[in-house]
Write an enzyme that holds these catalytic residues in place. Structure first.
Site, PDB file in Angstrom:
ATOM      1  CG  ASP A   1     115.464  55.155 -12.900  1.00  0.00           C
ATOM      2  OD1 ASP A   1     116.534  55.007 -12.266  1.00  0.00           O
ATOM      3  OD2 ASP A   1     115.220  56.140 -13.618  1.00  0.00           O
TER       4      ASP A   1
ATOM      5  N   GLY B   1     113.144  62.384 -17.595  1.00  0.00           N
ATOM      6  CA  GLY B   1     114.009  62.057 -16.454  1.00  0.00           C
ATOM      7  C   GLY B   1     113.240  61.957 -15.150  1.00  0.00           C
ATOM      8  CG  LEU B   2     110.231  64.129 -14.484  1.00  0.00           C
ATOM      9  CD1 LEU B   2     108.998  64.933 -14.870  1.00  0.00           C
ATOM     10  CD2 LEU B   2     110.891  64.741 -13.250  1.00  0.00           C
ATOM     11  N   GLY B   3     111.047  59.335 -14.501  1.00  0.00           N
ATOM     12  CA  GLY B   3     110.788  57.926 -14.186  1.00  0.00           C
ATOM     13  C   GLY B   3     109.375  57.459 -14.461  1.00  0.00           C
TER      14      GLY B   3
ATOM     15  N   GLY C   1     110.071  61.021 -21.342  1.00  0.00           N
ATOM     16  CA  GLY C   1     111.475  61.340 -21.668  1.00  0.00           C
ATOM     17  C   GLY C   1     111.966  62.544 -20.898  1.00  0.00           C
TER      18      GLY C   1
ATOM     19  CE  LYS D   1     114.029  59.032 -11.904  1.00  0.00           C
ATOM     20  NZ  LYS D   1     115.011  59.830 -12.619  1.00  0.00           N
TER      21      LYS D   1
ATOM     22  N   GLY E   1     107.789  55.956 -17.034  1.00  0.00           N
ATOM     23  CA  GLY E   1     107.649  54.599 -17.585  1.00  0.00           C
ATOM     24  C   GLY E   1     108.011  53.549 -16.541  1.00  0.00           C
ATOM     25  CB  SER E   2     110.816  53.339 -14.102  1.00  0.00           C
ATOM     26  OG  SER E   2     111.810  53.449 -15.080  1.00  0.00           O
ATOM     27  CB  SER E   3     106.501  55.362 -11.851  1.00  0.00           C
ATOM     28  OG  SER E   3     105.652  55.398 -10.737  1.00  0.00           O
TER      29      SER E   3
END
Ligand code: C5P
Length: 337
Positions: free
Chosen positions: A146, A108-110, A106, A21, A112-114
């Site tokens: 996120d 800011g593109l998400g 690391g 993202k 790990g969350s994705s």
């Protein structure tokens, strides 16, 4: 809700793309009682993605990743997602999770969350739990602020900690040029820096103005900003030296928006046509930056991608095929027809 926990009819391997993202806009309104920050975030999925392969097993959970900076123990958010779902549903079956990383770590593109959201969706299916994305929301928000967005995708507004997610009726279609500075930034450290300068700003309304504006083509993006940028650049002074050049090139090549994503370290430009995006990519590469190019992924595209990866959904709440919302078009493209 009554659920039957019968094993999935087909115990097969699932391959899921976990999309990145960018934050088209990010407003930090104040510190909450739980220590997190009250946010307004305009999320956008892009087609840069990790590949997550999930193989069911009789017992035991294991995660492997080809990136040296990604832990393979319980610090790994994808593994934590599997453990949380196992616990929540009282499942004893296991799985092997293999992640091929393409999304910068690391950045800011998400990423790990994705990956974590992809594991929730895939194991919900493989283990026959049947929660679907709406039922997985509570688990997702416990994993990270996120993660819930990645159960939704497309262009969406994130409120509260960023974990209350509202898909937008109009969906941004465009080209994204990403600059990967090749160094991670800690989100927690950026928010902590921000606290030292934060004055409550509940009345900031740029994102609401943008969302409710008549969307006058790509010009409407001009009011968006990322409130974390200054704190991120203080956290990463080496990046601060490069920002002027990166932004200058992105804008000179016609970006409607040139911004830091999340808490950094990636910068991106949003373009309404591929030619401009290619121009920006060449100029930044020539200036010595590591550059990735992507396209936006709309809500409908995101859901179709899930349907392709997981197969037709039965019994899961909130994952029926949807009618694609009317795509947002810029005034430029309307008037040029
Ligand atoms: O939720 P997640 O673990 O991804 O967040 C990482 C860190 O970012 C948190 O530990 C917190 O310090 C900060 N954060 C915040 N407010 C938010 C989201 C994240 O302070 N709304």
């Amino acid at each position: 809700m009554e659920r039957t926990l019968k094993p999935s009819a087909r115990s097969r391997v699932l391959r899921v793309p976990a999309y990145a993202k960018v934050n088209l806009g990010l407003e930090v309104l104040g510190v909450r009682q739980d220590g997190y920050h009250e946010l307004r975030s305009l999320f956008q999925t892009i087609d840069l993605h990790d590949d997550v392969v999930i193989r069911p097993r009789r017992r035991g959970l294991e995660v492997r990743c080809d990136h040296p900076d990604v832990p393979q123990d319980e610090r790994n958010l994808a593994l934590r997602a599997a453990l949380e779902l196992q616990r929540h549903a009282g499942i004893e079956r296991g799985a092997e999770i293999v992640i091929s990383k393409r999304i910068p770590v690391g950045g800011g593109l998400g990423g790990g969350s994705s990956d974590a959201a992809a594991v929730l969706m895939a194991l919900d299916r493989l283990w026959g739990v049947g929660l679907g994305p709406a039922g997985l929301h509570g688990l997702a928000r416990r994993l990270g602020a996120d993660v819930p967005f990645f159960l939704v995708g497309g262009t969406a507004l994130g409120l509260a900690r960023g974990d209350e997610v509202y898909p937008l009726h109009w969906q941004v279609r465009g080209h994204v040029v990403l600059v990967d500075p090749g160094r991670p930034i800690s989100t927690a450290a950026v928010f902590a820096r921000m606290d030292r300068s934060l004055t409550p700003r509940e009345n900031s309304n740029k994102i609401f103005r943008f969302v409710s504006s008549d969307l006058e083509g790509f010009r409407a993006f001009g009011i968006l900003a990322n409130d974390l940028e200054q704190a991120a650049l203080e956290e990463a002074p080496d990046l601060a030296d490069q920002v002027g050049r990166i932004r200058g090139i992105l804008i000179r090549e016609g970006a409607a928006l040139a911004s830091l994503s999340g808490s950094g370290s990636s910068f991106f430009g949003l373009y309404d046509d591929a030619r401009r995006a290619r121009g920006a990519q060449s100029a930044l590469t020539a200036a010595g930056f590591i550059v990735l190019r992507a396209r936006t992924v709309s809500l409908g595209q995101y859901r179709r991608s899930w349907a392709r990866s997981l197969g037709a959904w039965r019994g899961g709440a909130g994952f029926e095929p949807v009618k694609e919302p009317a795509p947002w078009r810029s005034r430029t493209s309307r008037s040029s027809r």
